[in-house]
Motif scaffolding. Structure first.
Motif, mmCIF file in Angstrom:
data_model
loop_
_atom_site.group_PDB
_atom_site.id
_atom_site.type_symbol
_atom_site.label_atom_id
_atom_site.label_comp_id
_atom_site.label_asym_id
_atom_site.label_seq_id
_atom_site.Cartn_x
_atom_site.Cartn_y
_atom_site.Cartn_z
ATOM 1 N N SER A 104 7.287 7.708 47.550
ATOM 2 C CA SER A 104 7.288 6.525 46.687
ATOM 3 C C SER A 104 7.290 6.989 45.232
ATOM 4 O O SER A 104 6.838 8.086 44.914
ATOM 5 C CB SER A 104 6.082 5.643 46.975
ATOM 6 N N LEU A 105 7.834 6.159 44.369
ATOM 7 C CA LEU A 105 8.000 6.543 42.967
ATOM 8 C C LEU A 105 6.683 6.810 42.252
ATOM 9 O O LEU A 105 6.656 7.538 41.274
ATOM 10 C CB LEU A 105 8.790 5.466 42.224
ATOM 11 N N ASP A 106 5.596 6.249 42.751
ATOM 12 C CA ASP A 106 4.312 6.440 42.085
ATOM 13 C C ASP A 106 3.479 7.576 42.688
ATOM 14 O O ASP A 106 2.372 7.829 42.242
ATOM 15 C CB ASP A 106 3.505 5.142 42.091
ATOM 16 N N ARG A 107 4.004 8.282 43.663
ATOM 17 C CA ARG A 107 3.237 9.360 44.301
ATOM 18 C C ARG A 107 3.390 10.644 43.498
ATOM 19 O O ARG A 107 4.446 11.251 43.470
ATOM 20 C CB ARG A 107 3.687 9.602 45.729
ATOM 21 N N SER A 108 2.294 11.086 42.870
ATOM 22 C CA SER A 108 2.319 12.304 42.056
ATOM 23 C C SER A 108 1.302 13.338 42.521
ATOM 24 O O SER A 108 1.094 14.328 41.823
ATOM 25 C CB SER A 108 2.092 11.954 40.579
ATOM 26 N N THR A 109 0.678 13.107 43.661
ATOM 27 C CA THR A 109 -0.273 14.062 44.229
ATOM 28 C C THR A 109 -0.177 14.017 45.753
ATOM 29 O O THR A 109 0.274 13.025 46.320
ATOM 30 C CB THR A 109 -1.729 13.724 43.825
ATOM 31 N N PRO A 110 -0.619 15.108 46.414
ATOM 32 C CA PRO A 110 -0.671 15.077 47.887
ATOM 33 C C PRO A 110 -1.725 14.075 48.339
ATOM 34 O O PRO A 110 -2.491 13.598 47.505
ATOM 35 C CB PRO A 110 -1.078 16.496 48.258
ATOM 36 N N PRO A 111 -1.818 13.715 49.588
ATOM 37 C CA PRO A 111 -1.174 14.333 50.743
ATOM 38 C C PRO A 111 0.274 13.892 50.875
ATOM 39 O O PRO A 111 0.677 12.864 50.349
ATOM 40 C CB PRO A 111 -2.005 13.843 51.930
ATOM 41 N N GLY A 112 1.022 14.674 51.615
ATOM 42 C CA GLY A 112 2.426 14.385 51.846
ATOM 43 C C GLY A 112 3.288 14.765 50.666
ATOM 44 O O GLY A 112 2.796 15.225 49.633
ATOM 45 N N PRO A 113 4.616 14.594 50.807
ATOM 46 C CA PRO A 113 5.529 14.909 49.709
ATOM 47 C C PRO A 113 5.194 14.067 48.481
ATOM 48 O O PRO A 113 4.816 12.902 48.595
ATOM 49 C CB PRO A 113 6.905 14.538 50.268
ATOM 50 N N TYR A 114 5.350 14.677 47.302
ATOM 51 C CA TYR A 114 5.060 13.973 46.047
ATOM 52 C C TYR A 114 5.967 14.510 44.943
ATOM 53 O O TYR A 114 6.570 15.569 45.071
ATOM 54 C CB TYR A 114 3.585 14.104 45.660
ATOM 55 N N TRP A 115 6.047 13.751 43.858
ATOM 56 C CA TRP A 115 6.898 14.109 42.720
ATOM 57 C C TRP A 115 6.171 15.095 41.815
ATOM 58 O O TRP A 115 5.151 14.764 41.224
ATOM 59 C CB TRP A 115 7.287 12.873 41.922
ATOM 60 N N VAL A 116 6.711 16.309 41.676
ATOM 61 C CA VAL A 116 6.231 17.262 40.672
ATOM 62 C C VAL A 116 6.775 16.823 39.318
ATOM 63 O O VAL A 116 6.079 16.848 38.309
ATOM 64 C CB VAL A 116 6.699 18.697 41.010
ATOM 65 N N ARG A 117 8.040 16.430 39.310
ATOM 66 C CA ARG A 117 8.675 15.786 38.164
ATOM 67 C C ARG A 117 9.336 14.535 38.721
ATOM 68 O O ARG A 117 10.071 14.588 39.709
ATOM 69 C CB ARG A 117 9.722 16.675 37.500
ATOM 70 N N PRO A 118 9.086 13.391 38.104
ATOM 71 C CA PRO A 118 9.566 12.121 38.679
ATOM 72 C C PRO A 118 11.074 11.956 38.588
ATOM 73 O O PRO A 118 11.741 12.555 37.750
ATOM 74 C CB PRO A 118 8.845 11.074 37.832
ATOM 75 N N LEU A 119 11.571 11.106 39.465
ATOM 76 C CA LEU A 119 12.964 10.708 39.463
ATOM 77 C C LEU A 119 13.193 9.813 38.263
ATOM 78 O O LEU A 119 12.430 8.878 38.015
ATOM 79 C CB LEU A 119 13.267 9.944 40.761
ATOM 80 N N ALA A 120 14.205 10.132 37.481
ATOM 81 C CA ALA A 120 14.579 9.311 36.333
ATOM 82 C C ALA A 120 16.059 9.008 36.444
ATOM 83 O O ALA A 120 16.828 9.802 36.992
ATOM 84 C CB ALA A 120 14.279 10.048 35.022
ATOM 85 N N SER A 121 16.464 7.881 35.947
ATOM 86 C CA SER A 121 17.857 7.464 36.102
ATOM 87 C C SER A 121 18.813 8.282 35.248
ATOM 88 O O SER A 121 20.006 8.256 35.471
ATOM 89 C CB SER A 121 18.001 5.986 35.763
ATOM 90 N N ASP A 122 18.293 9.028 34.265
ATOM 91 C CA ASP A 122 19.189 9.701 33.329
ATOM 92 C C ASP A 122 19.359 11.188 33.574
ATOM 93 O O ASP A 122 20.038 11.855 32.809
ATOM 94 C CB ASP A 122 18.700 9.483 31.898
ATOM 95 N N ARG A 123 18.763 11.751 34.643
ATOM 96 C CA ARG A 123 18.930 13.184 34.820
ATOM 97 C C ARG A 123 18.663 13.657 36.237
ATOM 98 O O ARG A 123 17.858 13.075 36.959
ATOM 99 C CB ARG A 123 18.051 13.956 33.847
#
Length: 174
Positions: A123-142
């Motif tokens: 999910s876009l708001d997941r920035s910590t474990p458990p499970g897969p998470y965003w180290v750097r978030p998805l952005a529409s421009d890159r």
């Protein structure tokens, strides 16, 4: 980052159809993506197909060297493109431009995958474990540029290399 609005998706469809408004060649992939976006936006992880018009993925080990590569890409890009960590598998998934898989040359510390493979997108708001998470978030421009990423990975050499583990997962024998 919010999910694209229906108007933005329609605009993309119209632009991708071309001047004669012919149907886009990858409508099945786009339909799959449209079904997946609300899940990701609403706080659920989902499987998304690689390739098409979305992204391919470069897979490396996670760990100190990979985190150093993220920091290096931050300085090169002015903020690294999207990176997912799968702590259970010990992998980083670097989201790179679609079609990168076809141009990726063998690399000792990374593997690039595209269609027909899939990836779990948190999910876009997941920035910590458990499970897969965003180290750097998805952005529409890159997305992460493959040239700079190749150089960073060659310099920092994240270990263990992913080749044998991925071959085993995908059922590839040598």
């Amino acid at each position: 980052m919010s999910a694209p609005t229906s108007a933005e998706m329609m605009k993309h469809l119209m632009e991708s159809a071309g001047a004669t408004r012919e149907p886009a060649a990858d409508m099945a992939h786009l339909a799959e993506l449209v079904r997946a976006l609300p899940k990701v936006r609403d706080g659920r992880e989902t499987r998304v197909g690689l390739g098409g018009n979305l992204f391919d993925v470069v897979i490396t080990a996670s760990g100190l060297q990979a985190r150093s590569a993220v920091a290096l890409m931050d300085s090169i890009q002015g903020g690294c493109g999207p990176v997912i960590e799968d702590p259970e598998g010990g992998w980083f998934y670097w989201l790179v431009p679609p079609g990168s898989c076809g141009r990726w040359k063998p690399h000792h510390h990374a593997v690039c995958l595209g269609a027909p493979h899939t990836i779990t997108v948190p999910s876009l708001d997941r920035s910590t474990p458990p499970g897969p998470y965003w180290v750097r978030p998805l952005a529409s421009d890159r997305l992460v540029p493959t040239g700079s990423l190749r150089e960073a990975l060659a310099q920092l050499r994240p270990e263990p290399t992913p080749h044998a583990a991925l071959a085993s997962q995908l059922g590839i024998t040598t």
